[in-house]
Design a protein around this motif. Structure first.
Motif, PDB file in Angstrom:
ATOM      1  N   LEU A  28      -2.002  24.093 -13.716  1.00 58.59           N
ATOM      2  CA  LEU A  28      -2.625  23.009 -13.443  1.00 58.59           C
ATOM      3  C   LEU A  28      -3.678  22.738 -12.245  1.00 58.59           C
ATOM      4  O   LEU A  28      -4.535  22.076 -12.868  1.00 58.59           O
ATOM      5  CB  LEU A  28      -1.480  21.978 -13.341  1.00 58.59           C
ATOM      6  CG  LEU A  28      -0.412  21.421 -14.488  1.00 58.59           C
ATOM      7  CD1 LEU A  28       0.219  20.270 -14.006  1.00 58.59           C
ATOM      8  CD2 LEU A  28      -1.344  20.860 -15.556  1.00 58.59           C
ATOM      9  N   ARG A  29      -3.679  23.581 -11.495  1.00 58.66           N
ATOM     10  CA  ARG A  29      -4.704  23.270 -10.440  1.00 58.66           C
ATOM     11  C   ARG A  29      -5.994  23.866 -11.066  1.00 58.66           C
ATOM     12  O   ARG A  29      -6.987  23.135 -10.568  1.00 58.66           O
ATOM     13  CB  ARG A  29      -4.081  24.158  -9.027  1.00 58.66           C
ATOM     14  CG  ARG A  29      -4.208  25.589  -9.518  1.00 58.66           C
ATOM     15  CD  ARG A  29      -3.978  26.109  -8.068  1.00 58.66           C
ATOM     16  NE  ARG A  29      -3.912  27.798  -8.419  1.00 58.66           N
ATOM     17  CZ  ARG A  29      -2.878  28.450  -8.744  1.00 58.66           C
ATOM     18  NH1 ARG A  29      -1.831  27.596  -8.974  1.00 58.66           N
ATOM     19  NH2 ARG A  29      -2.944  29.847  -9.002  1.00 58.66           N
ATOM     20  N   ILE A  37      -9.557  16.012 -11.608  1.00 57.21           N
ATOM     21  CA  ILE A  37      -8.253  15.182 -11.974  1.00 57.21           C
ATOM     22  C   ILE A  37      -7.468  15.459 -10.800  1.00 57.21           C
ATOM     23  O   ILE A  37      -7.260  17.014 -10.527  1.00 57.21           O
ATOM     24  CB  ILE A  37      -7.806  15.040 -13.192  1.00 57.21           C
ATOM     25  CG1 ILE A  37      -8.570  14.730 -14.270  1.00 57.21           C
ATOM     26  CG2 ILE A  37      -6.417  14.295 -13.161  1.00 57.21           C
ATOM     27  CD1 ILE A  37      -8.171  14.831 -15.612  1.00 57.21           C
ATOM     28  N   SER A  38      -6.711  14.843  -9.892  1.00 59.99           N
ATOM     29  CA  SER A  38      -5.766  15.279  -8.901  1.00 59.99           C
ATOM     30  C   SER A  38      -4.668  16.185  -9.603  1.00 59.99           C
ATOM     31  O   SER A  38      -4.284  15.683 -10.584  1.00 59.99           O
ATOM     32  CB  SER A  38      -5.316  14.067  -8.241  1.00 59.99           C
ATOM     33  OG  SER A  38      -4.108  13.923  -8.366  1.00 59.99           O
ATOM     34  N   ASP A  39      -4.124  17.132  -8.867  1.00 57.91           N
ATOM     35  CA  ASP A  39      -3.114  18.008  -9.224  1.00 57.91           C
ATOM     36  C   ASP A  39      -1.867  17.071  -9.467  1.00 57.91           C
ATOM     37  O   ASP A  39      -1.149  17.120 -10.624  1.00 57.91           O
ATOM     38  CB  ASP A  39      -2.747  19.143  -8.249  1.00 57.91           C
ATOM     39  CG  ASP A  39      -3.733  20.120  -8.097  1.00 57.91           C
ATOM     40  OD1 ASP A  39      -4.990  19.609  -8.108  1.00 57.91           O
ATOM     41  OD2 ASP A  39      -3.484  21.294  -7.692  1.00 57.91           O
ATOM     42  N   LYS A  40      -1.677  16.378  -8.662  1.00 54.29           N
ATOM     43  CA  LYS A  40      -0.387  15.418  -8.574  1.00 54.29           C
ATOM     44  C   LYS A  40      -0.403  14.462  -9.867  1.00 54.29           C
ATOM     45  O   LYS A  40       0.624  14.280 -10.474  1.00 54.29           O
ATOM     46  CB  LYS A  40      -0.244  14.548  -7.345  1.00 54.29           C
ATOM     47  CG  LYS A  40      -0.139  15.373  -6.137  1.00 54.29           C
ATOM     48  CD  LYS A  40       1.362  16.044  -6.287  1.00 54.29           C
ATOM     49  CE  LYS A  40       1.524  16.752  -4.933  1.00 54.29           C
ATOM     50  NZ  LYS A  40       2.541  17.847  -5.082  1.00 54.29           N
ATOM     51  N   TYR A  41      -1.465  13.967 -10.042  1.00 54.18           N
ATOM     52  CA  TYR A  41      -1.651  13.197 -11.439  1.00 54.18           C
ATOM     53  C   TYR A  41      -1.407  13.836 -12.635  1.00 54.18           C
ATOM     54  O   TYR A  41      -0.907  13.366 -13.649  1.00 54.18           O
ATOM     55  CB  TYR A  41      -2.980  12.447 -11.384  1.00 54.18           C
ATOM     56  CG  TYR A  41      -3.270  11.100 -12.098  1.00 54.18           C
ATOM     57  CD1 TYR A  41      -2.135  10.049 -12.067  1.00 54.18           C
ATOM     58  CD2 TYR A  41      -4.082  11.025 -13.079  1.00 54.18           C
ATOM     59  CE1 TYR A  41      -2.230   8.796 -12.788  1.00 54.18           C
ATOM     60  CE2 TYR A  41      -4.333   9.786 -13.869  1.00 54.18           C
ATOM     61  CZ  TYR A  41      -3.396   8.604 -13.514  1.00 54.18           C
ATOM     62  OH  TYR A  41      -3.285   7.634 -14.241  1.00 54.18           O
ATOM     63  N   LEU A  42      -2.151  15.066 -12.827  1.00 52.89           N
ATOM     64  CA  LEU A  42      -1.820  15.830 -13.972  1.00 52.89           C
ATOM     65  C   LEU A  42      -0.415  16.187 -14.096  1.00 52.89           C
ATOM     66  O   LEU A  42       0.166  16.273 -15.305  1.00 52.89           O
ATOM     67  CB  LEU A  42      -2.814  17.087 -13.685  1.00 52.89           C
ATOM     68  CG  LEU A  42      -4.170  16.996 -14.301  1.00 52.89           C
ATOM     69  CD1 LEU A  42      -4.734  18.309 -14.144  1.00 52.89           C
ATOM     70  CD2 LEU A  42      -4.288  16.455 -15.784  1.00 52.89           C
ATOM     71  N   GLU A  43       0.334  16.502 -13.102  1.00 51.63           N
ATOM     72  CA  GLU A  43       1.573  16.691 -13.078  1.00 51.63           C
ATOM     73  C   GLU A  43       2.475  15.421 -13.945  1.00 51.63           C
ATOM     74  O   GLU A  43       3.355  15.652 -14.605  1.00 51.63           O
ATOM     75  CB  GLU A  43       2.301  16.756 -11.734  1.00 51.63           C
ATOM     76  CG  GLU A  43       1.940  18.263 -11.260  1.00 51.63           C
ATOM     77  CD  GLU A  43       2.261  18.491  -9.673  1.00 51.63           C
ATOM     78  OE1 GLU A  43       3.022  17.627  -9.211  1.00 51.63           O
ATOM     79  OE2 GLU A  43       2.040  19.388  -9.226  1.00 51.63           O
ATOM     80  N   GLN A  44       2.084  14.187 -13.604  1.00 49.47           N
ATOM     81  CA  GLN A  44       2.813  13.183 -14.134  1.00 49.47           C
ATOM     82  C   GLN A  44       2.393  12.978 -15.472  1.00 49.47           C
ATOM     83  O   GLN A  44       2.955  12.360 -16.477  1.00 49.47           O
ATOM     84  CB  GLN A  44       2.245  11.809 -13.482  1.00 49.47           C
ATOM     85  CG  GLN A  44       2.542  11.602 -12.145  1.00 49.47           C
ATOM     86  CD  GLN A  44       2.023  10.287 -11.348  1.00 49.47           C
ATOM     87  OE1 GLN A  44       1.384   9.443 -12.199  1.00 49.47           O
ATOM     88  NE2 GLN A  44       1.888  10.400 -10.093  1.00 49.47           N
TER      89      GLN A  44
END
Length: 147
Positions: A28-29, A37-44
């Motif tokens: 994802l990173r 896109i931020s990593d954290k947002y992609l995790e969501q």
């Protein structure tokens, strides 16, 4: 109808995975970097896609995410709905909240036509179509840069 940022980013994530080498997990990173896109947002975003069976994770070193099917087996609508829910313009079109006026409501017909048009687009464009469009745009940009 307005597609949320999560829906738009989900489509970009899936396109990024489709452009990767088949069978190779994509961290994802790496997607976050390429797509800005931020990593954290992609995790969501990846969680509902995973729950819907559209992607799967591979753990450990060299892990990441993979598509569960070939890109031509996904539609844009199938990718958007886990994040957006129904794409109906009003709730009475998808049957979730109909009022007592539905039988005599002529505006319902308008909403149904809008729903049919939206579905006609998102349910007929595949991830493979987006991959091809991406490749065509990339070639065009390379040709323009050479000129």
């Amino acid at each position: 109808m307005k597609i949320s940022t999560k829906g738009r980013y989900a489509l970009r994530l899936m396109l990024d995975l489709a452009l990767a080498s088949p069978g190779e997990p994509v961290p994802l990173r790496d997607v976050a970097q390429r797509q800005e896109i931020s990593d954290k947002y992609l995790e969501q975003i990846v969680t509902p896609l995973s729950r819907a069976g559209l992607v799967r994770s591979v753990r450990g070193a060299g892990g990441g995410y993979l598509l569960t099917r070939a890109p031509d087996a996904y539609t844009v609508g199938e990718i958007l709905r886990p994040l957006e829910g129904s794409l109906a313009p009003v709730s009475c079109v998808d049957g979730s909240e109909c009022c007592g006026r539905a039988a005599q409501c002529v505006t319902l017909e308008v909403w149904q036509e809008i729903q049919k048009a939206v579905s006609g687009v998102v349910d007929h464009i595949t991830l493979a179509d987006l991959v091809e469009r991406h490749r065509q745009k990339s070639l065009l940009l390379m040709d323009q840069a050479r000129s």
